[in-house]
Design an enzyme around this catalytic site. Structure first.
Site, PDB file in Angstrom:
ATOM      1  N   GLU A  69      40.242  75.106 -40.481  1.00 54.23           N
ATOM      2  CA  GLU A  69      39.438  76.015 -39.675  1.00 54.23           C
ATOM      3  C   GLU A  69      38.555  76.933 -40.522  1.00 54.23           C
ATOM      4  O   GLU A  69      37.477  77.334 -40.084  1.00 54.23           O
ATOM      5  CB  GLU A  69      40.335  76.861 -38.765  1.00 54.23           C
ATOM      6  CG  GLU A  69      41.121  76.073 -37.728  1.00 54.23           C
ATOM      7  CD  GLU A  69      40.248  75.418 -36.682  1.00 54.23           C
ATOM      8  OE1 GLU A  69      39.173  75.970 -36.370  1.00 54.23           O
ATOM      9  OE2 GLU A  69      40.631  74.341 -36.177  1.00 54.23           O
ATOM     10  N   GLU A  78      32.456  83.485 -39.543  1.00 55.43           N
ATOM     11  CA  GLU A  78      31.745  82.276 -39.133  1.00 55.43           C
ATOM     12  C   GLU A  78      30.426  82.160 -39.896  1.00 55.43           C
ATOM     13  O   GLU A  78      29.659  83.123 -39.987  1.00 55.43           O
ATOM     14  CB  GLU A  78      31.495  82.339 -37.622  1.00 55.43           C
ATOM     15  CG  GLU A  78      30.855  81.104 -37.038  1.00 55.43           C
ATOM     16  CD  GLU A  78      30.768  81.175 -35.522  1.00 55.43           C
ATOM     17  OE1 GLU A  78      29.963  80.433 -34.941  1.00 55.43           O
ATOM     18  OE2 GLU A  78      31.516  81.983 -34.930  1.00 55.43           O
ATOM     19  N   ASN A 116      40.439  86.896 -26.903  1.00 54.44           N
ATOM     20  CA  ASN A 116      41.365  86.545 -27.970  1.00 54.44           C
ATOM     21  C   ASN A 116      41.580  87.707 -28.931  1.00 54.44           C
ATOM     22  O   ASN A 116      42.707  87.939 -29.397  1.00 54.44           O
ATOM     23  CB  ASN A 116      40.875  85.317 -28.728  1.00 54.44           C
ATOM     24  CG  ASN A 116      41.156  84.023 -27.983  1.00 54.44           C
ATOM     25  OD1 ASN A 116      42.170  83.909 -27.302  1.00 54.44           O
ATOM     26  ND2 ASN A 116      40.250  83.065 -28.082  1.00 54.44           N
TER      27      ASN A 116
END
Length: 217
Positions: A69, A78, A116
């Site tokens: 990931e 990211e 989240n």
């Protein structure tokens, strides 16, 4: 005494700092062994259920998925900044987006979306809705967000990743619970194979087998 002693707990007996360095020699220095050990020790049940072999297998499975990931633990945020403003679900009133904050992927599992961050923060006792960048600036918190998902979330799967390893001995089911809707069932075999390759490498370093369950999904 050393000014920064490694945590003396069960975790360090399962995965040493030397082994961690061997696993990820080119990782971003943000992903520290100390932060990993502290987070693991603070997470109820993680690498604490089953035999020593099962516990080491769980560590290998956790880190293999995190490696995938986070680009081998090189990414703290990211990479595609064009996506950064797009992770707000305005319909989620339990964990509403906060002014000036963005909820793009951060940390070892690249946690994203306001809900989240809200759920993970509530679980670990940190207000990540108002301070999401803690996941990219505090090593322990970063690792804790991955462990929160691992221990509590099923995603598109039917069990948590923790239970997939501890109860089913199935690395394939950890993949399904993390990204199964995009990778499992032949949707993206290359991604599954990459995760499996990381897992097998980490198992070798830890000196344990993959168990009897499905290694792929």
């Amino acid at each position: 005494p050393s000014p920064n002693p490694a945590p003396s707990s069960g975790f360090s007996s399962l995965l040493s700092e030397a082994q961690f360095n061997q696993m990820f020699p080119n990782r971003n220095s943000f992903y520290t062994y100390k932060g990993l050990a502290e987070a693991a020790n603070a997470t109820l049940g993680l690498a604490k259920d089953g035999t020593v072999e099962v516990r080491r297998r769980e560590i290998a499975a956790l880190l293999a998925n995190g490696e995938h990931e986070s680009d081998h633990f090189k990414a703290t945020r990211e990479y595609n900044q064009a996506n950064w403003p797009h992770y707000c679900d305005p319909n989620n009133t339990q964990y509403p987006c906060q002014n000036g904050q963005q909820y793009y992927g951060r940390g070892p599992i690249q946690i994203s979306w306001n809900y989240n961050y809200g759920l993970a923060g509530a679980a670990i006792g940190v207000d990540l809705l108002r301070n999401p960048d803690l996941v990219a600036t505090n090593p322990k918190i970063a690792w804790q967000t991955m462990m929160w998902y691992w221990m509590t979330q099923k995603g598109p799967g039917t069990v948590t990743p923790h239970d997939a390893i501890v109860k089913l001995q199935s690395f394939g089911e950890t993949i399904r619970s993390i990204n199964g809707s995009l990778e499992c069932g032949g949707r993206n075999a290359d991604q599954v194979n990459a995760r499996v390759g990381y897992y097998e490498n980490l198992l070798k370093i830890l000196g344990v087998s993959a168990g009897t369950g499905n290694i792929r999904c």
